[in-house]
Design a protein around this motif. Sequence first.
Motif, PDB file in Angstrom:
ATOM      1  N   ALA A  74     107.186  10.645 -17.367  1.00  0.00           N
ATOM      2  CA  ALA A  74     107.933  10.339 -18.590  1.00  0.00           C
ATOM      3  C   ALA A  74     107.013  10.092 -19.771  1.00  0.00           C
ATOM      4  O   ALA A  74     107.427  10.153 -20.926  1.00  0.00           O
ATOM      5  CB  ALA A  74     108.817   9.124 -18.359  1.00  0.00           C
ATOM      6  N   MET A  75     105.768   9.798 -19.497  1.00  0.00           N
ATOM      7  CA  MET A  75     104.782   9.530 -20.540  1.00  0.00           C
ATOM      8  C   MET A  75     103.962  10.785 -20.838  1.00  0.00           C
ATOM      9  O   MET A  75     103.165  10.808 -21.765  1.00  0.00           O
ATOM     10  CB  MET A  75     103.868   8.431 -20.002  1.00  0.00           C
ATOM     11  N   GLY A  76     104.116  11.816 -20.003  1.00  0.00           N
ATOM     12  CA  GLY A  76     103.295  13.017 -20.149  1.00  0.00           C
ATOM     13  C   GLY A  76     101.910  12.860 -19.554  1.00  0.00           C
ATOM     14  O   GLY A  76     100.996  13.620 -19.873  1.00  0.00           O
ATOM     15  N   ALA A  77     101.733  11.890 -18.669  1.00  0.00           N
ATOM     16  CA  ALA A  77     100.405  11.604 -18.113  1.00  0.00           C
ATOM     17  C   ALA A  77     100.150  12.381 -16.824  1.00  0.00           C
ATOM     18  O   ALA A  77     101.075  12.658 -16.061  1.00  0.00           O
ATOM     19  CB  ALA A  77     100.259  10.110 -17.847  1.00  0.00           C
ATOM     20  N   THR A  78      98.905  12.703 -16.577  1.00  0.00           N
ATOM     21  CA  THR A  78      98.479  13.329 -15.327  1.00  0.00           C
ATOM     22  C   THR A  78      98.109  12.210 -14.343  1.00  0.00           C
ATOM     23  O   THR A  78      97.245  11.388 -14.658  1.00  0.00           O
ATOM     24  CB  THR A  78      97.229  14.202 -15.557  1.00  0.00           C
ATOM     25  N   PRO A  79      98.723  12.170 -13.147  1.00  0.00           N
ATOM     26  CA  PRO A  79      98.396  11.102 -12.188  1.00  0.00           C
ATOM     27  C   PRO A  79      96.930  11.168 -11.768  1.00  0.00           C
ATOM     28  O   PRO A  79      96.368  12.252 -11.601  1.00  0.00           O
ATOM     29  CB  PRO A  79      99.294  11.410 -10.986  1.00  0.00           C
ATOM     30  N   THR A  80      96.308  10.002 -11.607  1.00  0.00           N
ATOM     31  CA  THR A  80      94.943   9.976 -11.092  1.00  0.00           C
ATOM     32  C   THR A  80      94.826   9.095  -9.849  1.00  0.00           C
ATOM     33  O   THR A  80      94.190   9.486  -8.879  1.00  0.00           O
ATOM     34  CB  THR A  80      93.935   9.476 -12.157  1.00  0.00           C
ATOM     35  N   ALA A  81      95.419   7.900  -9.879  1.00  0.00           N
ATOM     36  CA  ALA A  81      95.212   6.970  -8.768  1.00  0.00           C
ATOM     37  C   ALA A  81      96.390   6.023  -8.637  1.00  0.00           C
ATOM     38  O   ALA A  81      97.225   5.909  -9.539  1.00  0.00           O
ATOM     39  CB  ALA A  81      93.930   6.175  -9.003  1.00  0.00           C
ATOM     40  N   CYS A  82      96.464   5.352  -7.494  1.00  0.00           N
ATOM     41  CA  CYS A  82      97.505   4.346  -7.304  1.00  0.00           C
ATOM     42  C   CYS A  82      97.001   3.220  -6.406  1.00  0.00           C
ATOM     43  O   CYS A  82      96.047   3.405  -5.649  1.00  0.00           O
ATOM     44  CB  CYS A  82      98.769   4.971  -6.709  1.00  0.00           C
ATOM     45  N   THR A  83      97.638   2.065  -6.520  1.00  0.00           N
ATOM     46  CA  THR A  83      97.394   0.971  -5.574  1.00  0.00           C
ATOM     47  C   THR A  83      98.716   0.615  -4.911  1.00  0.00           C
ATOM     48  O   THR A  83      99.787   0.846  -5.472  1.00  0.00           O
ATOM     49  CB  THR A  83      96.814  -0.278  -6.263  1.00  0.00           C
ATOM     50  N   LEU A  84      98.637   0.036  -3.730  1.00  0.00           N
ATOM     51  CA  LEU A  84      99.827  -0.273  -2.936  1.00  0.00           C
ATOM     52  C   LEU A  84      99.758  -1.705  -2.434  1.00  0.00           C
ATOM     53  O   LEU A  84      98.876  -2.050  -1.649  1.00  0.00           O
ATOM     54  CB  LEU A  84      99.876   0.684  -1.725  1.00  0.00           C
ATOM     55  N   ALA A  85     100.694  -2.539  -2.892  1.00  0.00           N
ATOM     56  CA  ALA A  85     100.808  -3.889  -2.340  1.00  0.00           C
ATOM     57  C   ALA A  85     102.059  -3.912  -1.478  1.00  0.00           C
ATOM     58  O   ALA A  85     103.140  -3.536  -1.933  1.00  0.00           O
ATOM     59  CB  ALA A  85     100.906  -4.911  -3.459  1.00  0.00           C
ATOM     60  N   VAL A  86     101.916  -4.303  -0.238  1.00  0.00           N
ATOM     61  CA  VAL A  86     103.070  -4.278   0.657  1.00  0.00           C
ATOM     62  C   VAL A  86     103.157  -5.572   1.458  1.00  0.00           C
ATOM     63  O   VAL A  86     102.157  -6.077   1.972  1.00  0.00           O
ATOM     64  CB  VAL A  86     103.040  -3.006   1.556  1.00  0.00           C
ATOM     65  N   ALA A  87     104.366  -6.127   1.460  1.00  0.00           N
ATOM     66  CA  ALA A  87     104.646  -7.272   2.333  1.00  0.00           C
ATOM     67  C   ALA A  87     105.574  -6.770   3.423  1.00  0.00           C
ATOM     68  O   ALA A  87     106.512  -6.024   3.142  1.00  0.00           O
ATOM     69  CB  ALA A  87     105.326  -8.386   1.540  1.00  0.00           C
ATOM     70  N   MET A  88     105.277  -7.125   4.661  1.00  0.00           N
ATOM     71  CA  MET A  88     106.173  -6.729   5.753  1.00  0.00           C
ATOM     72  C   MET A  88     106.132  -7.780   6.851  1.00  0.00           C
ATOM     73  O   MET A  88     105.185  -8.555   6.954  1.00  0.00           O
ATOM     74  CB  MET A  88     105.792  -5.352   6.292  1.00  0.00           C
ATOM     75  N   GLN A  89     107.185  -7.784   7.649  1.00  0.00           N
ATOM     76  CA  GLN A  89     107.206  -8.667   8.819  1.00  0.00           C
ATOM     77  C   GLN A  89     106.242  -8.083   9.841  1.00  0.00           C
ATOM     78  O   GLN A  89     105.530  -7.131   9.521  1.00  0.00           O
ATOM     79  CB  GLN A  89     108.638  -8.766   9.364  1.00  0.00           C
ATOM     80  N   ALA A  90     106.176  -8.626  11.024  1.00  0.00           N
ATOM     81  CA  ALA A  90     105.229  -8.187  12.059  1.00  0.00           C
ATOM     82  C   ALA A  90     104.999  -6.679  11.996  1.00  0.00           C
ATOM     83  O   ALA A  90     105.955  -5.899  11.966  1.00  0.00           O
ATOM     84  CB  ALA A  90     105.786  -8.550  13.426  1.00  0.00           C
ATOM     85  N   PRO A  91     103.745  -6.231  11.923  1.00  0.00           N
ATOM     86  CA  PRO A  91     103.470  -4.813  11.725  1.00  0.00           C
ATOM     87  C   PRO A  91     103.951  -3.946  12.888  1.00  0.00           C
ATOM     88  O   PRO A  91     103.568  -4.163  14.024  1.00  0.00           O
ATOM     89  CB  PRO A  91     101.946  -4.757  11.606  1.00  0.00           C
ATOM     90  N   PHE A 131      98.086   5.002 -11.936  1.00  0.00           N
ATOM     91  CA  PHE A 131      97.221   5.225 -13.086  1.00  0.00           C
ATOM     92  C   PHE A 131      97.250   6.715 -13.404  1.00  0.00           C
ATOM     93  O   PHE A 131      97.248   7.548 -12.491  1.00  0.00           O
ATOM     94  CB  PHE A 131      95.785   4.808 -12.763  1.00  0.00           C
ATOM     95  N   GLY A 132      97.299   7.014 -14.698  1.00  0.00           N
ATOM     96  CA  GLY A 132      97.288   8.406 -15.111  1.00  0.00           C
ATOM     97  C   GLY A 132      96.440   8.562 -16.349  1.00  0.00           C
ATOM     98  O   GLY A 132      95.974   7.579 -16.932  1.00  0.00           O
ATOM     99  N   GLN A 133      96.238   9.805 -16.731  1.00  0.00           N
ATOM    100  CA  GLN A 133      95.419  10.083 -17.908  1.00  0.00           C
ATOM    101  C   GLN A 133      96.173  10.948 -18.881  1.00  0.00           C
ATOM    102  O   GLN A 133      96.948  11.826 -18.483  1.00  0.00           O
ATOM    103  CB  GLN A 133      94.162  10.850 -17.491  1.00  0.00           C
ATOM    104  N   ILE A 134      95.903  10.703 -20.147  1.00  0.00           N
ATOM    105  CA  ILE A 134      96.546  11.500 -21.176  1.00  0.00           C
ATOM    106  C   ILE A 134      95.613  11.572 -22.390  1.00  0.00           C
ATOM    107  O   ILE A 134      94.971  10.570 -22.723  1.00  0.00           O
ATOM    108  CB  ILE A 134      97.923  10.889 -21.519  1.00  0.00           C
ATOM    109  N   PRO A 135      95.478  12.755 -23.007  1.00  0.00           N
ATOM    110  CA  PRO A 135      94.631  12.828 -24.203  1.00  0.00           C
ATOM    111  C   PRO A 135      95.109  11.783 -25.225  1.00  0.00           C
ATOM    112  O   PRO A 135      96.316  11.645 -25.442  1.00  0.00           O
ATOM    113  CB  PRO A 135      94.870  14.249 -24.717  1.00  0.00           C
ATOM    114  N   ALA A 136      94.152  11.047 -25.790  1.00  0.00           N
ATOM    115  CA  ALA A 136      94.493   9.942 -26.692  1.00  0.00           C
ATOM    116  C   ALA A 136      95.490  10.383 -27.758  1.00  0.00           C
ATOM    117  O   ALA A 136      95.324  11.434 -28.376  1.00  0.00           O
ATOM    118  CB  ALA A 136      93.225   9.395 -27.338  1.00  0.00           C
TER     119      ALA A 136
END
Length: 321
Positions: A74-91, A131-136
């Motif tokens: 929606a921002m016109g950005a190219t994806p570069t990276a992501c982080t994942l925080a997850v809470a779960m019961q017994a794995p 995280f994504g990148q877009i020309p300034a």
Amino acid sequence: MISEFDLIAKYFKRPAARADLGVGDDCALLRQTTGMQTAISTDMLVSGTHFFPDTDPEQLGHKALAVNLSDLAAMGATPTACTLAVAMQAPDESWIAAFAKGILTLADRYQCELIGGDTTRGPLNICITVFGQIPAGQALRRDGAKAGDDIWISGTIGDARLALAHLRQELILPEDQFQQVLPRLQKPVPRVELGIALRNIAHAALDLSDGLLGDLGHILDASHAGAAINTDDLPISSILRQQDEKWRLQCTLGGGDDYELCFTAPVEKREQVLEAARLSHTPVTRIGSIDPQPGIRLYNAAGPLARTGIHSFDHFATPEK
Ligand code: ADP
Ligand code: MG
């Protein structure tokens, strides 16, 4: 039982590709590119609120990342990276393996590298940051719509809400129709290629996560403008077309979870919009126009339409009816 660290190493750690440093240290390290801005977005999915607790884990992993990639789109950005925080019961390892596959398959498709996160015990809850990148200066912000702009949306809208209506037994679809609309709810496709193709063409854009009326309202508020929408022009599937008018309008105007893009562009750029759509293999439809008078005016071939009873999704508002 598998330890937290073994679990991360087994399911989420892969050799860093584009990042200078990925999973395994206290922070990940991303390289900066001169002349680019970094686009960042976070979305949280809470069990029982955003998905049914027994949702297929691979689809859940896909959706958790897809809704985040949709914000980059929606921002016109190219994806570069992501982080994942997850809470779960017994794995439950088979659950985690499928969940990781859902995320990483989609991440690989867009070269969006999983560079870190957090894993903890608790009620099932998934939070991804992308995280994504877009020309300034080229980001497709919400505040750029101008009076006279066309309003466009990608793909078709309403099927995710229609699938939800069936799951909630608000209406009953024939099984084959339900199976056709269910992927729109469970496996949304982020319109990344279209968003990128619309750089320097669209004036404003967002992704449709909570319903057209509410989401378009955000563009209008930010841009200090209004809109007129022809409801006959709303792009819908043949399945939604078979529903009565009440459900057609509820699903298209108030339904959420479509993750299509809604954007505005000047009339002179119609050909360029259609070319961007062709290049990105994404259908687009013109549904109305921006005008200076605040508010959204709905009409169809028969004349103006009242919007009574249609609400977009809002976690803190009264439940959708
Ligand atoms: P710290 O305690 O220093 O925050 P953690 O023990 O939480 O580190 O995490 C160890 C490493 O594993 C870090 O690099 C972190 O980013 C990564 N990590 C933890 N959970 C996940 C996950 N679900 N997905 C990807 N990386 C993760
Ligand atoms: Mg940590």
